[in-house]
Motif scaffolding. Sequence first.
Motif, mmCIF file in Angstrom:
data_model
loop_
_atom_site.group_PDB
_atom_site.id
_atom_site.type_symbol
_atom_site.label_atom_id
_atom_site.label_comp_id
_atom_site.label_asym_id
_atom_site.label_seq_id
_atom_site.Cartn_x
_atom_site.Cartn_y
_atom_site.Cartn_z
ATOM 1 N N GLU A 144 0.827 -1.205 0.000
ATOM 2 C CA GLU A 144 0.000 0.000 0.000
ATOM 3 C C GLU A 144 0.863 1.257 0.000
ATOM 4 O OE1 GLU A 144 -3.322 2.262 -0.295
ATOM 5 O OE2 GLU A 144 -3.230 0.071 -0.436
ATOM 6 N N ASP A 165 -8.015 0.433 8.877
ATOM 7 C CA ASP A 165 -7.810 0.186 7.450
ATOM 8 C C ASP A 165 -6.372 0.528 7.086
ATOM 9 O OD1 ASP A 165 -7.726 0.879 4.504
ATOM 10 O OD2 ASP A 165 -9.798 0.219 4.661
ATOM 11 N N SER A 166 -5.711 -0.375 6.384
ATOM 12 C CA SER A 166 -4.304 -0.172 6.048
ATOM 13 C C SER A 166 -4.093 1.075 5.192
ATOM 14 C CB SER A 166 -3.739 -1.399 5.329
ATOM 15 O OG SER A 166 -4.445 -1.653 4.129
ATOM 16 N N LYS A 167 -5.073 1.431 4.369
ATOM 17 C CA LYS A 167 -4.933 2.630 3.525
ATOM 18 C C LYS A 167 -4.823 3.884 4.379
ATOM 19 C CE LYS A 167 -7.086 0.886 -0.684
ATOM 20 N NZ LYS A 167 -8.110 1.102 -1.737
ATOM 21 N N ASP A 168 -5.627 3.949 5.450
ATOM 22 C CA ASP A 168 -5.577 5.108 6.342
ATOM 23 C C ASP A 168 -4.265 5.142 7.116
ATOM 24 O OD1 ASP A 168 -8.137 5.819 5.537
ATOM 25 O OD2 ASP A 168 -9.102 4.725 7.176
ATOM 26 N N ARG A 205 -1.544 6.266 4.733
ATOM 27 C CA ARG A 205 -1.688 7.683 4.392
ATOM 28 C C ARG A 205 -1.135 8.567 5.506
ATOM 29 N NH1 ARG A 205 -6.663 7.481 3.732
ATOM 30 N NH2 ARG A 205 -6.567 6.820 1.541
ATOM 31 N N GLN A 220 0.409 4.027 -2.895
ATOM 32 C CA GLN A 220 0.059 5.427 -2.657
ATOM 33 C C GLN A 220 1.148 6.373 -3.134
ATOM 34 O OE1 GLN A 220 -1.693 6.549 1.088
ATOM 35 N NE2 GLN A 220 -2.835 4.624 1.283
ATOM 36 N N GLU A 276 0.699 6.519 -6.923
ATOM 37 C CA GLU A 276 -0.529 7.228 -7.274
ATOM 38 C C GLU A 276 -0.384 8.735 -7.061
ATOM 39 O OE1 GLU A 276 -4.003 3.883 -6.414
ATOM 40 O OE2 GLU A 276 -3.234 5.074 -4.748
ATOM 41 N N LYS A 291 4.138 12.509 1.054
ATOM 42 C CA LYS A 291 2.860 12.551 0.335
ATOM 43 C C LYS A 291 2.413 13.991 0.128
ATOM 44 C CE LYS A 291 -1.577 10.164 0.517
ATOM 45 N NZ LYS A 291 -1.589 9.437 -0.732
ATOM 46 N N ARG A 342 -3.718 -3.145 -7.328
ATOM 47 C CA ARG A 342 -3.222 -3.874 -6.169
ATOM 48 C C ARG A 342 -3.604 -5.352 -6.265
ATOM 49 N NH1 ARG A 342 -4.583 1.238 -5.061
ATOM 50 N NH2 ARG A 342 -3.591 2.418 -3.370
#
Length: 305
Positions: free
Chosen positions: A53, A290-293, A296, A57, A60, A305, A69
Motif C-alpha cells: 500500500e 484500514d491499512s490505507k488510512d 496515508r 500510494q 498514485e 505525500k 493492487r
Amino acid sequence: MLHSSVAESPLTMARTLLIVLLSIVLLVSCGPSRENRIVIGSKNFTEQAVLGEIFAQMLEEKTNLRVERRFYLAGSFICQQAILSGRIDLYPEYTGTALTAILKEKPQGSREQVYERVKSEYERRFQLTLGPPLGFNDTFAIEIRGEDARRLGLHTISQAAAYTPQWRPGFGYEFMERTDGFKGLVATYGLRFAAAPRIMDLGLLARALKEKQVDVIAGNTTDGLIPVFDFLILQDDRSYFPPYEAVAVIRQATLGQHPEVGEILGRLATKISDQDMQQMNYAVDGQHRDSKDVVREFLQKRGLK
C-alpha cells in the motif's frame, strides 16, 4: 432417417480449434493496457499488504500511472512466479528471504553483502532488480509467551533448548521448507520438541501462541502484536538468521518503460524504521484500522505525500 449434417473432417476440426485459440488470445490481449498501469503484489500477511500500500500510494501521488493492487498472493514462491511471468510489476521482499528461499544460497553475510549479492543475481538470472533498503530489518523472531520467559528466566534460543522437549511448536508453511527455516534452526541449536510442528498460516500463529495451542512460534520482529500479547523474542545468539532488509523487487522491463517508478520508490530509502513498521502492523492487526488510512498517515508524517 437422414441427417443434414456430416461428420467434420480432421482438417475442419483443426481449423475450428485454431479459431477458438485465436479468440482466447484476442480476449486476453484486449485486457487493460500495461502501458500506463502498474500492478503491485504482496505476500499474505499484514506487513506485506502495508508495504504494498505504501508503494501504491507513493506511485498514485507522484505519477500519472494507474495502480492495481494484487495483495495477499501467498508466499515468496508465488510472488516470484507472478513477477517473472509479468502478472505483477513489483512487490515487497526481504533480502534474506531472496538469498535463501529464491536463490537457494547459504544464510550468511552482512546486510550490505546480502543486498549486493541478491541485487546482482536477480538482475543476472531473472531480469529483476532491487530498490534501496527501506530502513528496517524484519528478521525471523522465535517467540514465546512472556509469562513463560519470566518464569523460566529465558532470553536466548540456546537457553530455551533445555525446555523445547516439553513445548509444542507452531510454524508457517514456508518456514518449514526454507533453507533458513526449521531444519537449519533445529540443527544449529539442537532443538527437540514434544510433537511435530503445527503448520498454519502466518496470521494465525500469534493467536495460537496466546491461546496456548502452541508454546513457541517463528514470527517476525516487526509483528505488531508482540508487545500487545506480551510475547518475548528469544535472542538468536548463534546468529542463525541472515539479515532480512525490506526492499522492493521490480521488473527491469517495468523500469525501462516507466523509469519514474524507480525514482519515486527510491525516496523510501531508509525511511521506515523497525518501530515504524511495528506500529503500522499494530494499527492494522491490533486496532483493526484500514491499512490505507494507516499508510496515508505515515506518508504524511514523513513528508512523502
